[in-house]
Design a protein around this motif. Structure first.
Motif, mmCIF file in Angstrom:
data_model
loop_
_atom_site.group_PDB
_atom_site.id
_atom_site.type_symbol
_atom_site.label_atom_id
_atom_site.label_comp_id
_atom_site.label_asym_id
_atom_site.label_seq_id
_atom_site.Cartn_x
_atom_site.Cartn_y
_atom_site.Cartn_z
ATOM 1 N N VAL A 151 -13.376 1.750 0.815
ATOM 2 C CA VAL A 151 -13.263 1.945 -0.632
ATOM 3 C C VAL A 151 -12.741 3.353 -0.925
ATOM 4 N N SER A 152 -13.297 4.338 -0.247
ATOM 5 C CA SER A 152 -12.859 5.717 -0.419
ATOM 6 C C SER A 152 -11.381 5.862 -0.072
ATOM 7 N N GLU A 153 -10.966 5.227 1.028
ATOM 8 C CA GLU A 153 -9.554 5.274 1.422
ATOM 9 C C GLU A 153 -8.654 4.652 0.360
ATOM 10 N N LEU A 154 -9.065 3.514 -0.160
ATOM 11 C CA LEU A 154 -8.240 2.818 -1.146
ATOM 12 C C LEU A 154 -8.150 3.613 -2.448
ATOM 13 N N ILE A 155 -9.229 4.285 -2.812
ATOM 14 C CA ILE A 155 -9.176 5.168 -3.984
ATOM 15 C C ILE A 155 -8.111 6.240 -3.772
ATOM 16 N N GLY A 156 -8.084 6.806 -2.581
ATOM 17 C CA GLY A 156 -7.093 7.839 -2.274
ATOM 18 C C GLY A 156 -5.670 7.311 -2.312
ATOM 19 N N ILE A 157 -5.460 6.135 -1.736
ATOM 20 C CA ILE A 157 -4.129 5.532 -1.750
ATOM 21 C C ILE A 157 -3.697 5.239 -3.191
ATOM 22 N N LEU A 206 0.835 -1.205 0.000
ATOM 23 C CA LEU A 206 0.000 0.000 0.000
ATOM 24 C C LEU A 206 0.869 1.253 0.000
ATOM 25 N N LEU A 207 1.950 1.235 0.766
ATOM 26 C CA LEU A 207 2.850 2.387 0.795
ATOM 27 C C LEU A 207 3.535 2.589 -0.556
ATOM 28 N N GLU A 208 3.898 1.497 -1.220
ATOM 29 C CA GLU A 208 4.495 1.601 -2.554
ATOM 30 C C GLU A 208 3.516 2.235 -3.537
ATOM 31 N N ILE A 209 2.263 1.800 -3.473
ATOM 32 C CA ILE A 209 1.232 2.353 -4.356
ATOM 33 C C ILE A 209 1.033 3.834 -4.072
ATOM 34 N N GLU A 210 0.979 4.174 -2.797
ATOM 35 C CA GLU A 210 0.778 5.568 -2.412
ATOM 36 C C GLU A 210 1.931 6.446 -2.898
ATOM 37 N N ALA A 231 3.872 5.849 -5.502
ATOM 38 C CA ALA A 231 3.761 5.954 -6.961
ATOM 39 C C ALA A 231 2.690 6.974 -7.343
ATOM 40 N N ALA A 232 1.575 6.971 -6.614
ATOM 41 C CA ALA A 232 0.487 7.901 -6.908
ATOM 42 C C ALA A 232 0.872 9.340 -6.596
ATOM 43 N N ALA A 233 1.801 9.535 -5.668
ATOM 44 C CA ALA A 233 2.209 10.889 -5.299
ATOM 45 C C ALA A 233 2.875 11.620 -6.459
ATOM 46 N N GLY A 234 3.341 10.883 -7.437
ATOM 47 C CA GLY A 234 4.001 11.507 -8.576
ATOM 48 C C GLY A 234 3.072 11.919 -9.701
#
Length: 283
Positions: A176-182, A144-148, A150-153
C-alpha cells in the motif's frame, strides 16, 4: 475439460499443457481466485474464501470453504483438491492441518509490489499460463509506469495517511505504501510499512498522526465501512489538513488490501485519481 493425468504416459501423450499443474484448486484468499479467473483458468477452482468479492461471479459459482484465519477443513478434504493456495504465516495453522491430511499446500507471502508480481507469475506458470500471465503482468507494469510518470510532474506531493484500522490506528502495509508513492503521494508512516504484522504498525499516539499533518486520509478498515465523520470527530484533529479540506476517502479493502491484481489496478487507480484531484486545488 482437461482431466488430471494418472501417470506420466498420459501427460506425454497430451498435446497441450493443461494436464500439468494442479487441476482442483482451493483458494484460501481472494487474490489467487481473481488471478485464475483473469487467466481463464477458473475451471480449476473448486473452493474459495468466503470473503471473495472479485470477480463477483466467483461467489455464485464456487463453494465457500474458508474465512481468513479459519477454514472448513472437512469440507476442503471432501472437495479433493490437489493444491490449496493460501497467504502468509497467518494461515499456517490451516496449512498444517491440510498437510497432515496429505493435501498439497502452497503458501505465498507477497508483501511488496514486486512480490505480488512474482506470486502472479508463479501461479500462472503452475497452471500452464506463463505466457498469458506474463502479458497481463507486463500490461499492469506499463500502467504503473505511466502513473508514476504522471505523478512526477506534481508541483507538490501530498502527505497521505492510510488507515487500515481505526482503534487502534494501524497504518498501511508495504504494498500500500509503495502504491501511494507510485500514485504521487508520500506515505506519512513509511517507517512502519515494512512491518508485516498489523500489530507492529499500530500508532499508539494518535497525536503523532496529527503532527505529521496528512493532506489526504485514506481509510480501508479491513472490510468495515470507513466513516469520515468518525475521523472528523477525533479530538485535536480539526486542524489536520485532510480534515480541514475534506480530503477523507475510502478505498474498499477488496481493492487495496488484497495483495494481488486488484491493488495493482483498481486500487492504485483510485489513489492516483485522488492525488491528482488534490493537486489541482491544493498543490
Amino acid at each position: 475439460m482437461n482431466q488430471p493425468a494418472n501417470d506420466w504416459r498420459a501427460l506425454a501423450a497430451s498435446a497441450g499443457t493443461g494436464g500439468y499443474g494442479p487441476q482442483r484448486i482451493v483458494c484460501l484468499t481472494e487474490e489467487p481466485t481473481e488471478w485464475l479467473y483473469m487467466l481463464g483458468e477458473e475451471r480449476r477452482i473448486v473452493g474459495i474464501s468466503g470473503y471473495t468479492v472479485r470477480p463477483p461471479r466467483a461467489r455464485e459459482e464456487k463453494p465457500k470453504v474458508s474465512a481468513f484465519l479459519s477454514a472448513k477443513i472437512d469440507k476442503i478434504v471432501e472437495l479433493q483438491p490437489d493444491c490449496v493456495i493460501g497467504f502468509s504465516d497467518l494461515q499456517a495453522d490451516i496449512a498444517s492441518q491440510l498437510v497432515k491430511k496429505g493435501i498439497q499446500v502452497t503458501i505465498f507471502n507477497q508483501r511488496s509490489v514486486a512480490e505480488i508480481f512474482s506470486m502472479m507469475y508463479q501461479l500462472a506458470a503452475m497452471v500452464g499460463q506463463e505466457a498469458r500471465g506474463l502479458a497481463l503482468i507486463q500490461g499492469m507494469q506499463r500502467r504503473l509506469l505511466e502513473i508514476e510518470r504522471a505523478a512526477a510532474g506534481l508541483k507538490r506531493r501530498p502527505r497521505v495517511f492510510f488507515e487500515e484500522w481505526y482503534d487502534p490506528h494501524i497504518s498501511g502495509i508495504a504494498w500500500v505504501s509503495e502504491l501511494i508513492g507510485i500514485a504521487g503521494g508520500d506515505d506519512c508512516f513509511p517507517e512502519l510499512a515494512a512491518k508485516a504484522m498489523g500489530k507492529d504498525r499500530i500508532i499508539a499516539d494518535g497525536g503523532e498522526i496529527v503532527r505529521r499533518d496528512p493532506d489526504i486520509i485514506l481509510g480501508s478498515w479491513c472490510g468495515r465501512k470507513f466513516r469520515p465523520d468518525h475521523v472528523r470527530a477525533r479530538a485535536g484533529w480539526e486542524n489536520v489538513s485532510a480534515v480541514k479540506n475534506n480530503q477523507l476517502f475510502e478505498i474498499k479493502s477488496a481493492d487495496i488490501l488484497q495483495p494481488g491484481p486488484a491493488a495493482l489496478t483498481d486500487g492504485i487507480e483510485q489513489i492516483h485519481q485522488l492525488v491528482m484531484n488534490w493537486s489541482q486545488v491544493h498543490a
